[in-house]
Scaffold this motif. Structure first.
Motif, PDB file in Angstrom:
ATOM      1  N   VAL A   1       0.867  -1.187   0.000  1.00  0.00           N
ATOM      2  CA  VAL A   1       0.000   0.000   0.000  1.00  0.00           C
ATOM      3  C   VAL A   1       0.900   1.232   0.000  1.00  0.00           C
ATOM      4  N   ASN A   2       0.731   2.067  -1.010  1.00  0.00           N
ATOM      5  CA  ASN A   2       1.565   3.272  -1.122  1.00  0.00           C
ATOM      6  C   ASN A   2       0.720   4.494  -0.821  1.00  0.00           C
ATOM      7  N   ILE A   3       1.162   5.296   0.149  1.00  0.00           N
ATOM      8  CA  ILE A   3       0.429   6.519   0.479  1.00  0.00           C
ATOM      9  C   ILE A   3       1.171   7.700  -0.156  1.00  0.00           C
ATOM     10  N   LEU A   4       0.451   8.472  -0.966  1.00  0.00           N
ATOM     11  CA  LEU A   4       1.083   9.615  -1.639  1.00  0.00           C
ATOM     12  C   LEU A   4       0.660  10.899  -0.928  1.00  0.00           C
ATOM     13  N   ILE A   5       1.639  11.651  -0.445  1.00  0.00           N
ATOM     14  CA  ILE A   5       1.301  12.908   0.241  1.00  0.00           C
ATOM     15  C   ILE A   5       2.139  14.060  -0.301  1.00  0.00           C
ATOM     16  N   ARG A   6       1.581  15.259  -0.235  1.00  0.00           N
ATOM     17  CA  ARG A   6       2.316  16.437  -0.712  1.00  0.00           C
ATOM     18  C   ARG A   6       3.328  16.916   0.321  1.00  0.00           C
ATOM     19  N   ARG A   7       2.995  16.707   1.597  1.00  0.00           N
ATOM     20  CA  ARG A   7       3.878  17.203   2.661  1.00  0.00           C
ATOM     21  C   ARG A   7       5.034  16.233   2.886  1.00  0.00           C
ATOM     22  N   ASP A   8       5.812  16.491   3.955  1.00  0.00           N
ATOM     23  CA  ASP A   8       6.955  15.604   4.172  1.00  0.00           C
ATOM     24  C   ASP A   8       6.638  14.441   5.104  1.00  0.00           C
ATOM     25  N   SER A   9       5.492  14.509   5.824  1.00  0.00           N
ATOM     26  CA  SER A   9       5.199  13.426   6.764  1.00  0.00           C
ATOM     27  C   SER A   9       3.698  13.368   7.051  1.00  0.00           C
ATOM     28  N   ILE A  10       3.218  12.174   7.400  1.00  0.00           N
ATOM     29  CA  ILE A  10       1.801  12.067   7.769  1.00  0.00           C
ATOM     30  C   ILE A  10       1.579  12.484   9.221  1.00  0.00           C
ATOM     31  N   LYS A  11       2.688  12.705   9.949  1.00  0.00           N
ATOM     32  CA  LYS A  11       2.548  13.039  11.373  1.00  0.00           C
ATOM     33  C   LYS A  11       1.798  14.349  11.559  1.00  0.00           C
ATOM     34  N   LYS A  12       1.852  15.214  10.539  1.00  0.00           N
ATOM     35  CA  LYS A  12       1.194  16.522  10.669  1.00  0.00           C
ATOM     36  C   LYS A  12      -0.292  16.453  10.319  1.00  0.00           C
ATOM     37  N   THR A  13      -0.688  15.398   9.643  1.00  0.00           N
ATOM     38  CA  THR A  13      -2.070  15.369   9.146  1.00  0.00           C
ATOM     39  C   THR A  13      -2.922  14.261   9.746  1.00  0.00           C
ATOM     40  N   ALA A  14      -2.287  13.223  10.298  1.00  0.00           N
ATOM     41  CA  ALA A  14      -3.071  12.095  10.827  1.00  0.00           C
ATOM     42  C   ALA A  14      -2.933  12.019  12.343  1.00  0.00           C
ATOM     43  N   ALA A  15      -3.935  11.399  12.974  1.00  0.00           N
ATOM     44  CA  ALA A  15      -3.887  11.233  14.428  1.00  0.00           C
ATOM     45  C   ALA A  15      -2.650  10.412  14.790  1.00  0.00           C
ATOM     46  N   ASN A  16      -2.114  10.680  15.962  1.00  0.00           N
ATOM     47  CA  ASN A  16      -0.863  10.051  16.356  1.00  0.00           C
ATOM     48  C   ASN A  16      -0.915   8.522  16.291  1.00  0.00           C
ATOM     49  N   TYR A  17      -2.023   7.935  16.798  1.00  0.00           N
ATOM     50  CA  TYR A  17      -2.080   6.475  16.838  1.00  0.00           C
ATOM     51  C   TYR A  17      -2.059   5.880  15.430  1.00  0.00           C
ATOM     52  N   LEU A  18      -2.652   6.606  14.469  1.00  0.00           N
ATOM     53  CA  LEU A  18      -2.673   6.106  13.085  1.00  0.00           C
ATOM     54  C   LEU A  18      -1.295   6.249  12.454  1.00  0.00           C
TER      55      LEU A  18
ATOM     56  N   GLN B   1       1.549   6.275  13.904  1.00  0.00           N
ATOM     57  CA  GLN B   1       2.445   5.264  14.476  1.00  0.00           C
ATOM     58  C   GLN B   1       2.193   3.898  13.845  1.00  0.00           C
ATOM     59  N   SER B   2       0.912   3.542  13.707  1.00  0.00           N
ATOM     60  CA  SER B   2       0.586   2.224  13.129  1.00  0.00           C
ATOM     61  C   SER B   2       1.111   2.130  11.703  1.00  0.00           C
ATOM     62  N   ILE B   3       0.977   3.234  10.949  1.00  0.00           N
ATOM     63  CA  ILE B   3       1.435   3.229   9.548  1.00  0.00           C
ATOM     64  C   ILE B   3       2.953   2.990   9.498  1.00  0.00           C
ATOM     65  N   ILE B   4       3.663   3.704  10.377  1.00  0.00           N
ATOM     66  CA  ILE B   4       5.136   3.586  10.383  1.00  0.00           C
ATOM     67  C   ILE B   4       5.557   2.147  10.704  1.00  0.00           C
ATOM     68  N   GLN B   5       4.774   1.505  11.593  1.00  0.00           N
ATOM     69  CA  GLN B   5       5.178   0.160  12.016  1.00  0.00           C
ATOM     70  C   GLN B   5       4.707  -0.949  11.074  1.00  0.00           C
ATOM     71  N   THR B   6       3.965  -0.601  10.038  1.00  0.00           N
ATOM     72  CA  THR B   6       3.438  -1.658   9.155  1.00  0.00           C
ATOM     73  C   THR B   6       4.344  -1.802   7.929  1.00  0.00           C
ATOM     74  N   PRO B   7       4.993  -2.979   7.774  1.00  0.00           N
ATOM     75  CA  PRO B   7       6.011  -3.105   6.730  1.00  0.00           C
ATOM     76  C   PRO B   7       5.497  -2.955   5.300  1.00  0.00           C
ATOM     77  N   ASN B   8       4.247  -3.347   5.023  1.00  0.00           N
ATOM     78  CA  ASN B   8       3.816  -3.250   3.618  1.00  0.00           C
ATOM     79  C   ASN B   8       3.096  -1.939   3.293  1.00  0.00           C
ATOM     80  N   ILE B   9       3.243  -0.932   4.174  1.00  0.00           N
ATOM     81  CA  ILE B   9       2.742   0.406   3.830  1.00  0.00           C
ATOM     82  C   ILE B   9       3.946   1.332   3.623  1.00  0.00           C
TER      83      ILE B   9
END
Ligand SMILES: Cc1cc2nc3c(=O)[nH]c(=O)nc-3n(C[C@H](O)[C@H](O)[C@H](O)COP(=O)(O)OP(=O)(O)OC[C@H]3O[C@@H](n4cnc5c(N)ncnc54)[C@H](O)[C@@H]3O)c2cc1C
Length: 553
Positions: free
Chosen positions: A396-413, A415-423
């Motif tokens: 699963v590839n997430i395409l974002i304009r910014r440099d990180s999802i940490k600014k746009t997504a809730a913290n728990y999400l 973190q889960s994204i970072i820890q999931t190897p196939n994302i």
């Protein structure tokens, strides 16, 4: 079809007998209840049941057992029956273990011993879990079939509609399901006339419109009463909550929904922040519960019907639908939420429903099994979809304009994204073009920092880039802000033109619009806090003010 199993494990014979007796008493007509004092024996039994192609709906296990702890046993069952519900029997001293298991193994419920009286402590949670299991359980074949091309927008619309109104169906891809051709032959339907819908009684419809399908399924299509106390437009969380409270308080209530009740929330793969559901719940589950609740109180739901206008006649509201039908009511609540923003890329529209989707991860998830897919957007909805899709897709590839999802997504999400190897998150990345024949095949990505472009194969593209209110149809009737959100209550007082449209002695009520007796709640309301809980709260609150309004008229 044979009945599904409920399997109970407890090494304490007395407890085992008691729980087996209570569970059997209530559920023996619909489930086969099997109890054993050995976790290992239970695991062997489960493997055998699996070999026989049968199903288990629920596992109940004691935590403290000499062979293996209950949590470990339940975790092992997930490898064989991942969809079965899990209940842990615990003593008060083991509550910590149970709470940890909610996160670790997605335990559905922990039952404190003793559970007397079962009518209060055992049956309500088990009823709830079994209802939820039944709602997702797809029996081998009975029921409705949809036969079509996997990547056809028409097929997608039908699937989305049926899953949204919680009607189970069997999807048969004409290119991959050997049985599908048989149905085409007996209905004498060509590939050009697909999708084909075959109903339970064997009747079929080729390429039906949603209203025609709804009618054939017996869904209510017209109002039963001449006049309603309240008519609610939109069946998202705000509209559903308003309908529950309206009917529950004895108001004649009707709800009009243009597609399927549930709104944006129904496409949420996992809602983690809704009060009272510590393990989270899917949007489909929340909608299912709300629909069942409001129908039980007597709300009439009319779907699919789109409202195009509201007229006022002697203070009464006449709501007009796009099919020309009209419904009369004393008050109206507009709860039409927001609509997905379209991604403005040349040629993208032709793939909508054929590889390109706006907020429908759950419906198409299985079709993405072992595929490489793309998600555009880095907000909570996009991240939720990624967490859901990574269970099916290879990558699963997430395409974002910014440099990180940490600014746009809730913290728990995040973190889960970072820890999931196939994302994989691709920062500073946009899509510049899309290609394909009948369906999406390739997309071109551009890194805005380096300027580098590359074209990659893409089976599916899910877009979550924000939304705006779809309130154009209210032009000339109701005051809106510059973005199209409906202005209510005290905010109306700030309008320079207030005295020209408001002629009553009293001020507008909190959720009341510029037209007395028409209210707005949820995401469509200007200054509303978005989110499911807020929408539910606003819907419920609107009813309080509807009552106030009705008292004065
Ligand atoms: C993928 C996704 C995941 C989300 N996850 C979460 C989450 O985890 N937690 C959270 O708090 N929030 C979440 N949200 C946000 C939340 O779902 C919304 O804030 C909430 O649904 C708003 O509810 P609503 O009833 O105001 O509007 P909506 O949910 O937008 O519902 C409006 C309804 O009105 C209908 N409608 C519109 N126009 C008409 C018309 N003219 N005639 C008839 N019917 C009409 C629409 O079809 C729709 O069903 C998520 C949103 C998305 C998209």
């Amino acid at each position: 079809m044979k009945l599904p199993f409920i399997i109970i494990v407890d090494d304490d014979e007395q407890v085992l007998r008691a729980i087996q007796r209570d569970v059997r008493k209530k559920y023996h007509k619909d489930y086969r209840v099997v109890a054993t004092d050995s976790a290992n024996e239970a695991l062997e039994l489960i493997k055998e049941i699996k070999l026989q192609n049968e199903t288990v709906a629920l596992f109940i296990s004691d935590q403290r057992m000499p062979e293996m702890e209950g949590v470990i046993f339940l975790e092992k069952t997930k490898e064989i029956y991942p969809d079965a519900k899990l209940v842990l029997l615990t003593a008060y001293s083991d509550i910590d273990v149970a709470i940890k298991a909610i996160n670790d193994i997605k335990l559905n419920f922990y039952l404190l011993k003793p559970w007397n009286p079962p009518e209060e402590k055992l049956y309500p949670p088990i009823d709830d879990l079994l209802d939820e299991w039944q709602a997702h359980f797809k029996p081998d074949h009975e029921g409705i079939r949809i036969i079509g091309f996997q990547w056809s927008p028409k097929s997608h619309n039908l699937k989305e509609f049926l899953s949204g109104i919680l009607i189970p169906y069997l999807w048969m891809d004409i290119e991959n399901n050997s049985q599908a051709a048989k149905y085409l032959a007996s209905a004498v339907v060509s590939h050009e006339q697909l999708p084909l819908v075959v109903l339970k009684d064997g009747t079929w419809m080729s390429d039906p419109t949603l209203p025609k399908l709804a009618q054939s399924l017996g869904l209510q299509q017209s109002a039963n009463q001449k006049m309603y106390d309240v008519l609610i437009i939109g069946g998202g969380p705000a509209g559903l909550a308003a309908s529950v409270y309206g009917s529950c308080e004895g108001l004649k209530t009707i709800l009009i929904e243009k597609s399927n009740p549930g709104g944006q929330a129904s496409s949420s793969a996992r809602i983690e922040n809704y009060l009272g559901f510590p393990t989270g719940l899917s949007g489909a589950d929340l909608s299912r519960r709300a629909i069942a609740q409001t129908l039980r109180f007597g709300t009439e739901i009319i779907t699919p019907k789109t409202v195009k206008k509201i007229r006022i006649q002697d203070g009464y509201k006449i709501t007009e639908m796009t099919d020309g039908s009209e419904i009369h009511s004393k008050s109206v609540i507009i709860a039409t939420g927001i609509e997905y923003t379209k991604l403005g890329i040349h040629g993208l529209d032709k793939f909508t429903g054929a590889g390109v989707y706006y907020g429908s991860a759950a419906v198409e998830a299985h079709a993405c099994k072992d595929e490489i897919i793309y998600i555009v957007g880095g907000g909570n909805s996009a991240c939720q979809a990624a967490m859901y899709m990574c269970k099916f897709a290879k990558e699963v590839n997430i395409l974002i304009r910014r440099d990180s999802i940490k600014k746009t997504a809730a913290n728990y999400l995040a973190q889960s994204i970072i820890q999931t190897p196939n994302i994989i998150v691709h920062p500073h990345t946009e899509i510049t073009s899309v290609e394909g024949d009948r369906e999406l095949e390739r997309i071109t990505l551009k890194n805005s920092t380096t300027g580098e472009e590359k074209t990659v194969p893409a089976k599916a593209l899910f877009i979550y880039i924000g939304a705006k209110p779809g309130t154009l149809w209210l032009n000339g009737t109701i005051l809106k802000d510059e973005k199209g959100f409906i202005i209510t209550g005290n905010e109306l007082l700030k309008e320079k033109t207030f005295n020209t449209f408001w002629k009553l002695d009293r001020k507008p009520l909190l959720p009341e619009t510029s037209v007395p007796g028409i209210f707005a709640s949820g995401d469509v309301r200007s200054t509303a806090l978005t989110g499911i809980s807020s929408a539910v709260g606003e819907g419920a609150m609107a009813i309080r003010f509807v009552r106030k309004y009705l008292e004065e008229t």
